[in-house]
Every structure is written in C-alpha cells, then in structure tokens.
Design a protein around this motif. Structure first.
Motif, PDB file in Angstrom:
ATOM      1  N   THR A 165       0.835  -1.197   0.000  1.00 48.89           N
ATOM      2  CA  THR A 165       0.000   0.000   0.000  1.00 48.89           C
ATOM      3  C   THR A 165       0.870   1.249   0.000  1.00 48.89           C
ATOM      4  N   ASP A 166       0.525   2.186  -0.861  1.00 51.44           N
ATOM      5  CA  ASP A 166       1.250   3.459  -0.990  1.00 51.44           C
ATOM      6  C   ASP A 166       0.237   4.591  -0.857  1.00 51.44           C
ATOM      7  N   PRO A 167      -0.248   4.864   0.366  1.00 46.81           N
ATOM      8  CA  PRO A 167      -1.299   5.865   0.554  1.00 46.81           C
ATOM      9  C   PRO A 167      -0.754   7.274   0.373  1.00 46.81           C
ATOM     10  N   PRO A 168      -1.629   8.244   0.076  1.00 44.24           N
ATOM     11  CA  PRO A 168      -1.206   9.646   0.133  1.00 44.24           C
ATOM     12  C   PRO A 168      -0.672   9.941   1.528  1.00 44.24           C
ATOM     13  N   PHE A 169       0.411  10.701   1.605  1.00 42.69           N
ATOM     14  CA  PHE A 169       1.062  10.910   2.893  1.00 42.69           C
ATOM     15  C   PHE A 169       0.239  11.788   3.839  1.00 42.69           C
ATOM     16  N   GLY A 170      -0.853  12.354   3.339  1.00 43.57           N
ATOM     17  CA  GLY A 170      -1.748  13.114   4.204  1.00 43.57           C
ATOM     18  C   GLY A 170      -2.813  12.262   4.849  1.00 43.57           C
ATOM     19  N   CYS A 171      -2.866  10.962   4.503  1.00 45.29           N
ATOM     20  CA  CYS A 171      -3.882  10.074   5.069  1.00 45.29           C
ATOM     21  C   CYS A 171      -3.634   9.841   6.552  1.00 45.29           C
TER      22      CYS A 171
ATOM     23  N   TRP B 248       3.980  -1.322   3.751  1.00 40.47           N
ATOM     24  CA  TRP B 248       3.308  -0.023   3.837  1.00 40.47           C
ATOM     25  C   TRP B 248       4.348   1.047   3.511  1.00 40.47           C
ATOM     26  N   VAL B 249       4.185   1.752   2.401  1.00 39.82           N
ATOM     27  CA  VAL B 249       5.129   2.766   1.951  1.00 39.82           C
ATOM     28  C   VAL B 249       4.729   4.111   2.560  1.00 39.82           C
ATOM     29  N   TYR B 250       5.637   4.674   3.370  1.00 39.50           N
ATOM     30  CA  TYR B 250       5.356   5.936   4.053  1.00 39.50           C
ATOM     31  C   TYR B 250       6.678   6.587   4.450  1.00 39.50           C
ATOM     32  N   PRO B 251       6.693   7.902   4.739  1.00 45.03           N
ATOM     33  CA  PRO B 251       7.933   8.560   5.158  1.00 45.03           C
ATOM     34  C   PRO B 251       8.397   8.071   6.533  1.00 45.03           C
ATOM     35  N   TYR B 252       9.700   8.093   6.749  1.00 43.23           N
ATOM     36  CA  TYR B 252      10.256   7.616   8.017  1.00 43.23           C
ATOM     37  C   TYR B 252       9.756   8.428   9.205  1.00 43.23           C
ATOM     38  N   TYR B 253       9.456   9.733   8.987  1.00 39.77           N
ATOM     39  CA  TYR B 253       9.051  10.582  10.105  1.00 39.77           C
ATOM     40  C   TYR B 253       7.626  10.291  10.576  1.00 39.77           C
ATOM     41  N   MET B 254       6.928   9.374   9.898  1.00 39.20           N
ATOM     42  CA  MET B 254       5.609   8.947  10.360  1.00 39.20           C
ATOM     43  C   MET B 254       5.684   7.646  11.147  1.00 39.20           C
ATOM     44  N   ALA B 255       6.904   7.221  11.485  1.00 38.68           N
ATOM     45  CA  ALA B 255       7.094   5.926  12.149  1.00 38.68           C
ATOM     46  C   ALA B 255       6.333   5.834  13.466  1.00 38.68           C
ATOM     47  N   ASN B 256       6.348   6.887  14.262  1.00 37.39           N
ATOM     48  CA  ASN B 256       5.674   6.830  15.558  1.00 37.39           C
ATOM     49  C   ASN B 256       4.172   6.640  15.411  1.00 37.39           C
ATOM     50  N   TYR B 257       3.583   7.267  14.388  1.00 39.15           N
ATOM     51  CA  TYR B 257       2.147   7.122  14.166  1.00 39.15           C
ATOM     52  C   TYR B 257       1.818   5.694  13.719  1.00 39.15           C
ATOM     53  N   ILE B 258       2.634   5.155  12.835  1.00 39.01           N
ATOM     54  CA  ILE B 258       2.392   3.794  12.357  1.00 39.01           C
ATOM     55  C   ILE B 258       2.581   2.787  13.488  1.00 39.01           C
ATOM     56  N   LYS B 259       3.651   2.965  14.278  1.00 39.74           N
ATOM     57  CA  LYS B 259       3.903   2.038  15.381  1.00 39.74           C
ATOM     58  C   LYS B 259       2.795   2.100  16.429  1.00 39.74           C
ATOM     59  N   GLN B 260       2.206   3.272  16.595  1.00 42.08           N
ATOM     60  CA  GLN B 260       1.118   3.406  17.552  1.00 42.08           C
ATOM     61  C   GLN B 260      -0.103   2.625  17.102  1.00 42.08           C
ATOM     62  N   ASP B 261      -0.374   2.618  15.792  1.00 44.76           N
ATOM     63  CA  ASP B 261      -1.552   1.937  15.263  1.00 44.76           C
ATOM     64  C   ASP B 261      -1.285   0.476  14.918  1.00 44.76           C
ATOM     65  N   MET B 262      -0.074   0.186  14.421  1.00 44.74           N
ATOM     66  CA  MET B 262       0.286  -1.190  14.076  1.00 44.74           C
ATOM     67  C   MET B 262       1.690  -1.475  14.613  1.00 44.74           C
ATOM     68  N   PRO B 263       1.804  -1.766  15.895  1.00 47.56           N
ATOM     69  CA  PRO B 263       3.132  -1.944  16.502  1.00 47.56           C
ATOM     70  C   PRO B 263       3.911  -3.116  15.939  1.00 47.56           C
ATOM     71  N   GLU B 264       3.257  -3.999  15.204  1.00 49.54           N
ATOM     72  CA  GLU B 264       3.970  -5.144  14.624  1.00 49.54           C
ATOM     73  C   GLU B 264       4.795  -4.775  13.397  1.00 49.54           C
ATOM     74  N   LEU B 265       4.622  -3.558  12.878  1.00 51.43           N
ATOM     75  CA  LEU B 265       5.365  -3.138  11.690  1.00 51.43           C
ATOM     76  C   LEU B 265       6.718  -2.549  12.075  1.00 51.43           C
ATOM     77  N   GLN B 266       7.755  -2.914  11.315  1.00 44.92           N
ATOM     78  CA  GLN B 266       9.089  -2.360  11.484  1.00 44.92           C
ATOM     79  C   GLN B 266       9.504  -1.641  10.204  1.00 44.92           C
ATOM     80  N   MET B 267      10.413  -0.679  10.349  1.00 49.15           N
ATOM     81  CA  MET B 267      10.836   0.106   9.199  1.00 49.15           C
ATOM     82  C   MET B 267      12.059  -0.505   8.537  1.00 49.15           C
TER      83      MET B 267
END
Length: 456
Positions: A197-203, A234-253
């Motif tokens: 998935t490559d969502p718009p970075f504003g999602c 999940w394709v996203y900028p590195y600076y969104m890591a905290n948001y992604i980890k908060q919602d899906m902690p099983e994901l690693q960068m």
C-alpha cells in the motif's frame, strides 16, 4: 486529513464505517475534538482531505442509520476498454493533488526492489493498494499475479474486473462489485499473498490501519484460516514511524529509500532532492532479516543487528541497534542515553536533544512521551505520577542531569535497573506498555482527570 486532521481526532473501530452515513466517496468517518466525546462529533468524507472538495458534514446526533434506507454505491464496470497497454502510468497525467490523490509513481529501482523481495519471500499474489505502476510492472516484467485497488477510475479502461477495482482505501469501500477481488484473495495452502500500500502521505494512519486489518479478516475468512497475519509493505515517510507504530506496533521500518519519478523532493535526482536521500521507507511485518537491500545502491549487512541497513547507518553498542532513520549517521548522546540526529543539541530544560533553531521548550515538551509513566504531554520532571510516588517513598530531590529514579549519571529513567520497583512494563508485538505499581495512585489520577473533563 488536510484542514480537519490537524485539529480533530477520529473514531476508528473494526468495520465501524458500515454504520456511518455515506457521501459520494463511500462511508464517512466520525471526527471529534480532543475535549469532546464521540456524541459531539461529526461525520465527514474519508477520501477528500479538504472540506472544500467534499462538503459532506453531518453531526453525530443527527445520524439515524436505522431510519434511512441505504443504497449500496456499486457502479457498473465500464464496458468499453482500450487495447491492453504495457504501462499506462508512463503517459497518463498523474493526479498529484495532495488533498485527494497525491499520485506519485515509483522509479525503476524501487519497482525492482519490491519485485525482488516478492521473489525472495516466494510471494505468489500481490495486492497493489494505491500502487498502479507496481501493478503493471509485476504483471509485465515478473509475470506475477497482481490486483490493483485504486481511487483512479482511469485504470478501468486498461484492466479487467479480474485485475482492478475502483477503491477507497480510507474506508475500505469498493465502488465496483468486489467478488473478483475476493476470488483473487482465495489461495491454495502453499500460496503466499502480500499487500503493498502506498497511501497519500496526508492520510490518517488510523484509517489505513483499519483497512489493512479489514482485508486481513476478509482473507482469513475466505480461506477459512484462524487469525493468520497477512504480509504487508506499507510505503510511508520515516518521520511517520511513531504514528504507524502506535496503530500497528507489529510493523518495522526497512532502511531502503524509495524514490518517485514525479516528486521533486522524494527522489535521488534533481536540484530539489534531499541531501540525505528520499525519506520514503517501507514499514512491514515481514522480519527484516529476510529482506535483502542492494549493496550496489549503498546498503550493507550489519552482523550485530542481523539485517541489511544503509551504509551510513553505524551500529551503536549502547542502543544495540543501527538507529539512523533519515539518511544521516546518528550519534549517541550520553545525557539522553540514546542516538540522535548529528545536528541536534541537548536541551537541559527538556532533558532531550532537539533542533537548534526554533526550539520552544513548552511546545516541545507537550509533544513528548514521559520516560517514566509513558504518557504523552509532559517530560519526566513534570510527571505527576512520579512526583506522588517519590513523595510516598520519601525519594530525595535529585540534581539535574541525573536519573530521576536512582540519581546516577550513566543512564536515564528508561534504562534504570530500579525502575521496576515503581513501574510495571510489558511488551506486546513490539509496543511497550508502562503502568505504575501503585494502582491506587493511578486510579486516583484518572478519576481526577475525569472530573476536569466533565467541568469542560
């Protein structure tokens, strides 16, 4: 989500959008302000992140779902189609309006990298969610089964219903009949499937997370499987890591830097490119030691981490990790007891390293997670739980620059060997949960916060 997302919270639960009113872009999302309850919120469009582009808005209390007949928004698949095109993204004009589509296409190196990982992981089927160029690359170059879910209806002229469905990833809404997609999700016992998935970075990450989990449940249901994890890129900028980890902690960068052909900053070519390369990364639940990053493109293998990483990423024995995320070589700060960006300076007031220019201590501290209680909104020296705990246990007032728990200078509260006397920590899928050992104290504090909320 544009003007809405920065000021409001949203409620996202498993498949809860089925009970929401619809706008022309599918089920809406319930937004509410931070000092409000869900009842005070309103429903707004999930796809269009600018209210000027989709003006739908309905107060939560006005929605009576059981009194309104809802008609499924299933469009007929276009009958007239062009001849098969090798890759229409090479000549179609990208829909790059950031408030809606933010359509950017991977360059050839990024396409090859993802395809190589698919082969390495023995992936049989790929769901390309908002990644059209990858879909055409996989079916043409790799001869791999792929299904495109995208919000751009133009692809219906190039692809059959067995390969494409008009889709809103923000609310998991299928505009066409989703039966062909369900047939694609059905697998044999030995087949493996991957969602890219490559969502718009504003999602909002909460929305994408809810969609990914919904697709996982659908996959497991169709294949009569238990709670089996579904591989995700999940394709996203590195600076969104905290948001992604908060919602899906099983994901690693993963440290691989992905580039786009039609974005001036998220690329490795052109005058506007970032000095340290594209900030775009892959977040995945696939173990990182199974991925192979190309040595010829500036990557290496770290024997201590047992994974591939960027060549500028130096292993820190203190942190026991290759900590760099943004393309620079991080340095370990003894006062913070963690690795930080090389241009950061330590602020004794905030007890952390931060940017040199434009640092506002009060604003910065309001966005930090306390190293003691784990809650966001304050730093350790302002922690109410620790303040009351220390008074109850007659802890002496400690000097600045030392661990608040034991008073030593060689570490900070996160790594203090005595912290388990006061705080109970547990880990679940990579996320650390912190609770005070004094349950009565926490209960009293939560009760006090409830009183303050009611007064508001």
């Amino acid at each position: 989500m544009g003007e809405i997302s920065e000021k409001l919270l949203l409620q996202v639960e498993e498949d809860d959008t089925d009970q929401h009113p619809c706008c022309p872009h599918g089920p809406t999302v319930l937004f509410y302000r931070q000092n409000q309850t869900h009842r005070d919120g309103f429903y707004a469009c999930a796809a269009y992140r600018n209210p000027k582009l989709c003006a739908f808005r309905m107060d939560h209390m006005k929605w009576k779902g059981n009194q309104i007949k809802r008609v499924p928004d299933i469009r007929a698949y276009p009958q007239e189609r062009y001849d098969e095109d090798p890759d229409p993204t090479s000549h179609l004009k990208a829909l790059s309006q950031d408030d809606v589509h933010a359509q950017y296409f991977f360059d050839q190196q990024a396409l090859k990298f993802i395809a190589d990982q698919c082969c390495l992981l023995k992936i049989d089927k790929v769901v390309c969610m908002g990644a059209p160029r990858l879909h055409f690359y996989l079916r043409r170059i790799q001869k791999m089964q792929s299904f495109l879910l995208d919000f751009d209806e133009r692809f219906s002229k190039y692809l059959s219903p067995q390969e494409f469905c008009l889709y809103n990833m923000c609310n998991n809404h299928f505009f066409y009949n989703r039966q062909p997609f369900e047939m694609f999700l059905k697998c044999n016992n030995d087949e493996r499937i991957l969602i890219v998935t490559d969502p718009p970075f504003g999602c909002r990450t909460e929305l994408i997370t809810n969609t990914l989990r919904s697709l996982k449940r659908l996959h497991n249901s169709l294949n009569q499987l238990p709670a089996t994890p579904l591989s995700i890129f999940w394709v996203y900028p590195y600076y969104m890591a905290n948001y992604i980890k908060q919602d899906m902690p099983e994901l690693q960068m993963c440290d691989y830097k992905l580039n786009y052909t039609n974005h001036s900053r998220y690329t490795n070519v052109g005058n506007s490119r970032r000095s340290y390369g594209s900030p775009v990364r892959i977040f995945t639940n696939v173990p990182l030691d199974l991925l192979r990053l190309p040595l010829a493109q500036g990557y290496k293998h770290c024997d201590k981490c047992q994974r591939d990483t960027a060549i500028e990423n130096v292993h820190c024995d203190r942190c026991r990790n290759c900590c760099s995320q943004n393309g620079q070589t991080y340095r370990h700060c003894e006062l913070c007891d963690m690795c930080v960006k090389p241009n950061y300076v330590h602020c004794s007031n905030c007890r952390r390293c931060c940017q040199r220019v434009g640092h506002d201590c009060a604003l910065y501290q309001s966005m930090q997670h306390c190293w003691l209680c784990g809650q966001r909104g304050h730093i350790e020296s302002n922690c109410e739980i620790w303040s009351q705990l220390s008074r109850q246990t007659n802890q002496p007032q400690l000097k600045a620059g030392r661990c608040l728990i034991c008073g030593q200078q060689c570490h900070r509260e996160r790594n203090c060997p005595r912290r388990n006397r006061y705080f109970k920590e547990s880990e679940f899928m990579g996320q650390t949960l912190i609770r005070s050992q004094n349950r009565k104290l926490v209960a009293a504090r939560n009760k006090d916060k409830t009183r303050k909320f009611k007064k508001l």
